[in-house]
Design an enzyme around this catalytic site. Structure first.
Site, mmCIF file in Angstrom:
data_model
loop_
_atom_site.group_PDB
_atom_site.id
_atom_site.type_symbol
_atom_site.label_atom_id
_atom_site.label_comp_id
_atom_site.label_asym_id
_atom_site.label_seq_id
_atom_site.Cartn_x
_atom_site.Cartn_y
_atom_site.Cartn_z
ATOM 1 C CB SER A 1 -0.869 0.015 1.272
ATOM 2 O OG SER A 1 -1.630 -1.157 1.412
ATOM 3 C CD GLU A 2 3.292 0.332 -3.284
ATOM 4 O OE1 GLU A 2 2.068 0.323 -3.490
ATOM 5 O OE2 GLU A 2 3.988 -0.702 -3.338
ATOM 6 C CG HIS B 1 10.327 -4.506 -11.041
ATOM 7 N ND1 HIS B 1 9.231 -4.978 -11.719
ATOM 8 C CD2 HIS B 1 10.263 -5.057 -9.807
ATOM 9 C CE1 HIS B 1 8.545 -5.791 -10.927
ATOM 10 N NE2 HIS B 1 9.146 -5.853 -9.764
HETATM 11 C C1 LIG Z 1 2.913 -1.332 -6.592
HETATM 12 C C2 LIG Z 1 3.830 -2.449 -6.254
HETATM 13 N N1 LIG Z 1 4.301 -2.551 -5.007
HETATM 14 C C3 LIG Z 1 5.143 -3.543 -4.671
HETATM 15 C C4 LIG Z 1 5.506 -4.473 -5.602
HETATM 16 C C5 LIG Z 1 6.476 -5.589 -5.236
HETATM 17 N N2 LIG Z 1 5.739 -6.850 -5.165
HETATM 18 C C6 LIG Z 1 5.690 -7.691 -6.209
HETATM 19 S S1 LIG Z 1 4.708 -8.986 -5.906
HETATM 20 C C7 LIG Z 1 4.383 -8.469 -4.357
HETATM 21 C C8 LIG Z 1 3.492 -9.259 -3.476
HETATM 22 C C9 LIG Z 1 2.160 -9.336 -4.049
HETATM 23 O O1 LIG Z 1 1.380 -10.213 -3.312
HETATM 24 P P1 LIG Z 1 0.054 -10.762 -3.941
HETATM 25 O O2 LIG Z 1 -0.718 -9.654 -4.536
HETATM 26 O O3 LIG Z 1 -0.600 -11.564 -2.890
HETATM 27 O O4 LIG Z 1 0.516 -11.676 -5.137
HETATM 28 P P2 LIG Z 1 1.389 -13.015 -5.072
HETATM 29 O O5 LIG Z 1 2.802 -12.588 -5.252
HETATM 30 O O6 LIG Z 1 1.149 -13.667 -3.775
HETATM 31 O O7 LIG Z 1 0.909 -13.812 -6.227
HETATM 32 C C10 LIG Z 1 5.018 -7.280 -4.094
HETATM 33 C C11 LIG Z 1 4.935 -6.530 -2.828
HETATM 34 C C12 LIG Z 1 4.999 -4.329 -6.900
HETATM 35 N N3 LIG Z 1 5.353 -5.174 -7.891
HETATM 36 N N4 LIG Z 1 4.149 -3.325 -7.199
#
Ligand SMILES: Cc1ncc(C[n+]2csc(CCOP(=O)(O)OP(=O)(O)O)c2C)c(N)n1
Ligand SMILES: [Mg+2]
Lengths: 333, 328
Positions: B61-62, B131
């Site tokens: 949650s940026e 990224h």
């Molecule tokens: C806006 C944003 N914040 C942080 C990230 C880094 N990030 C990539 S995947 C992830 C976790 C996401 O969790 P979830 O939505 O449950 O998906 P899952 O990886 O478990 O499939 C994070 C924090 C990102 N890619 N985009």
């Protein structure tokens, strides 16, 4: 719901597709251990195959899917060619996105996998737009967006849910709750663990389903998709599943309880479907082995294709930003 | 002095700040427990040392992370929040651009927002354009935000500590691929004033102005060119806002030539600001037009040869310098 209610032929197809996803990603695991074969960290949906397949099987080819960073399963289920995905993951010119994307954001417009984003929470607003266009043009097609339990914490998801029901847009929100967002477990990042419960707050239907039971996922998806298609507006499915290989291939899961992993591995969606098809006598062990071998051959062919394909030229990086054929440098002159 | 990696130097700064001042807390996605287990990561081990009250893992949650910093800072805390990768800062920019940078002004100078945002940058770590996207010019273009971009372990520590105790909002951009780079780092509460550039190597024929990881590309070029008898002065800005105009203009007055280098895209990049300042204030000292070496105006591609193509190389600097000094 009993999985027997799902047609035997369909279950066999779903089995094949799940095996394709599993073996495709197992090939990625293998290749990621070789030097310079794949580009970047591989984020796999190992253990979550039933969500992708069960949902997409309830769609028509013209329906749109919006995917996220854990996309391989969604894309393969939608019919993307494993050869071109593999080449993309290797950063090759023959890749589905010419090497511009790599593993994380592959879009496959040919199969209506129109937008894939690795911005967590980026998908739901995109789905609102796609569904708006479908409604605007009077189509009966719908848009499905896959997002994670972690993504459910982004404000964008709230905005998308509210707007889509306000305008009765045909969006099916599919939350793949795999119990983790990075190294944070569900209870560490989500105030109300049951994400389906949020649907009430937006006035749309929402249901929780065992995401490791493909027949259950499919049956619920059928029902929800029908509502979306019939103009009843959006719906939310929360598919409860588990992230079996950590966040990505460099994550050694030092923070994960090994017992929990083991328990979930017993709930492997592929094993479960296989066992119930065998016990019902729908397929024989030999037939399953044949399926396995055929899928392996497809995956090997994909890996071979990717490996033998050339990299794009460096300067081709300048292409594909704009629809017109120009670069910013030329514009400035 | 200790020899630390860049990441450990950042960690040392956080550690010093937290042990010195109870008001300091850190928050972000995986700042406590991370999927990467590596002592060279800036928040490694801090949860164990300071506990979950002061090391807060957040949901993804940026906007809320940045808002947390804004709100907590004006009540007197010293938040240090992390945005995982540079492009994700777009989700936090409402809180940073419209709030952190403006609320003091809107209060007529009555409130202040002493917060720090750490963000990881890098244009070549094989993850692609969502990224990798250096957006420092966006931030620098937003009044009320300070922006620093260190290039050595010592600078990383000194600038982060200054950022934490600065009474204004400061964004610290961390060149991620430098995390493992070693260097000498002063002990204790070591601070580098924000807004002071550094002449990395003095020279007489041409000034190269850069910051972050690109400084090393400039140094590489300087080494090659010194073999041809061309002497480069390399200036590391360290801080984009506020900008050390004195150092910039002094250097240009010594060399009479300027090449600006950054890993971000060229059009509307921070190099344009540097060039414009020199054109406005030091035109008479210039013996040749200013040159910019920057990434092409495209998103960062993933394919390895294209990712290499994207990042400005020492060859590009060498070519720019040669043409500037008239030896093309
Ligand atoms: C806006 C944003 N914040 C942080 C990230 C880094 N990030 C990539 S995947 C992830 C976790 C996401 O969790 P979830 O939505 O449950 O998906 P899952 O990886 O478990 O499939 C994070 C924090 C990102 N890619 N985009
Ligand atoms: Mg998750």
């Amino acid at each position: 719901m009993d999985s027997r209610e799902v047609d035997a032929g369909l279950r066999k197809t779903m089995y094949e597709e799940m095996v394709l996803i599993r073996k495709f990603e197992e090939k990625l695991i293998e290749l990621s251990q070789e030097k310079d074969k794949l580009v970047g960290m591989q984020i796999l949906a190992n253990g979550q195959e039933a969500v992708a397949v069960g949902i997409v099987k309830a769609l028509k080819p013209d329906d749109v899917i919006v995917s996220n960073h854990r996309s391989h399963g969604h894309l393969l289920a939608k019919g993307a060619n494993p050869k071109y995905l593999m080449a993309e993951i290797m950063g090759k010119a023959t890749g589905v996105n010419k090497g511009k994307s790599g593993t994380l954001h592959m879009a496959v417009p040919e199969v209506n996998a129109l937008m894939t984003t690795t911005i967590v929470g980026g998908g739901p607003p995109l789905a609102v737009g796609a569904a708006f266009a479908q409604q605007y043009r009077g189509e009966s097609n719908i848009t499905v967006v896959f997002f994670g339990d972690g993504a459910a914490a982004e404000g964008s998801v709230h905005e998308a849910m509210n707007l889509s029901n306000l305008w009765k847009l045909p969006v099916l929100f599919v939350c793949e709750n795999n119990c983790w967002a990075g190294a944070q477990s569900l209870s560490e990042h989500c105030a109300v663990g049951d994400i389906a419960a949020r649907a009430v707050g937006y006035g749309m239907p929402g249901e929780l389903v065992d995401g490791n039971d493909v027949a259950k996922v499919y049956t619920l998806a059928k029902k929800m998709v029908m509502g979306c298609r019939n103009g009843q507006g959006p719906a939310l499915i929360e598919a409860k599943t588990y992230r079996m290989r950590g966040h990505g291939e460099h994550d050694h899961q030092h923070y994960v309880d090994k017992k929990e992993l083991e328990e979930w591995s017993r709930l492997c969606p592929i094993k479960r479907l296989r066992n119930n098809m065998l016990s019902e006598g729908l397929v024989s062990e030999a037939q399953l082995q044949t399926i396995g071998r055929q899928v392996e051959a497809r995956v090997d062919e994909a890996a071979k294709f990717g490996t033998e394909s050339p990299y794009p030229l460096p300067e081709e990086a300048l292409e594909d930003v704009w629809v017109e054929d120009f670069t910013m440098q030329q514009v400035a002159q | 002095m200790a020899v630390l990696s860049f990441g450990q130097a950042l960690r040392d700064a956080l550690d010093v700040a937290m042990s010195e001042d109870e008001r300091v807390f850190i928050a972000g996605e995986g700042v406590g427990v991370s999927i990467h287990y590596d002592p060279n990561l800036p928040t490694h081990g801090l949860l164990e040392k300071y506990g979950p009250k002061r090391v807060k893992d957040t949901p993804v949650s940026e906007a809320a992370i940045a808002g947390l910093a804004v709100g907590a800072s004006t009540l007197g805390l010293r938040p240090v929040v992390e945005i995982m990768f540079f492009p994700f800062i777009t989700l936090a920019t409402d809180m940073l651009v419209n709030h952190a940078g403006k609320l003091r002004y809107l209060s007529g100078g009555k409130s202040s927002f002493p917060l720090t945002v750490r963000v990881k940058a890098g244009v070549n770590f094989a993850a692609g354009c969502q990224h990798s996207h250096n957006l420092e010019a966006w931030l620098a273009h937003s009044p009320g935000l300070k922006v620093v971009f260190p290039s050595t372990p010592a600078e990383a520590k000194g600038l982060l500590l200054s950022a934490i105790f600065d009474p204004n909002p400061v964004v610290v951009v961390e060149e991620m691929l430098l995390y493992w780079m070693q260097g000498e780092v002063p002990d204790g509460d070591y601070r580098i004033p924000i807004g002071k550039a550094r002449v990395v190597i003095p020279g007489k024929d041409c000034t190269i102005v850069s910051y972050g990881g690109a400084v090393y590309t400039a140094l590489e070029a300087a080494k090659t060119l010194s073999g041809e008898g061309i002497s480069l002065e390399v200036v590391d800005l360290r801080s984009l806002v506020p900008l050390d105009r004195r150092c910039l203009l002094d250097s240009v007055s010594r060399t009479g030539r300027l090449v600006v280098l950054h890993d971000a895209t060229k059009f509307g990049g921070f190099g344009a600001e540097i060039s414009a300042i020199v054109a406005e204030e030091a035109f008479d000292m210039l013996k040749a037009p200013v040159k910019r070496v920057a990434a092409p105006d495209i998103p960062v591609p993933v394919s390895p040869p294209q990712e290499i193509f994207y990042k400005p190389s020492s060859e590009m600097i060498i070519e720019a310098v040669r043409s500037t000094v008239g030896k093309a």
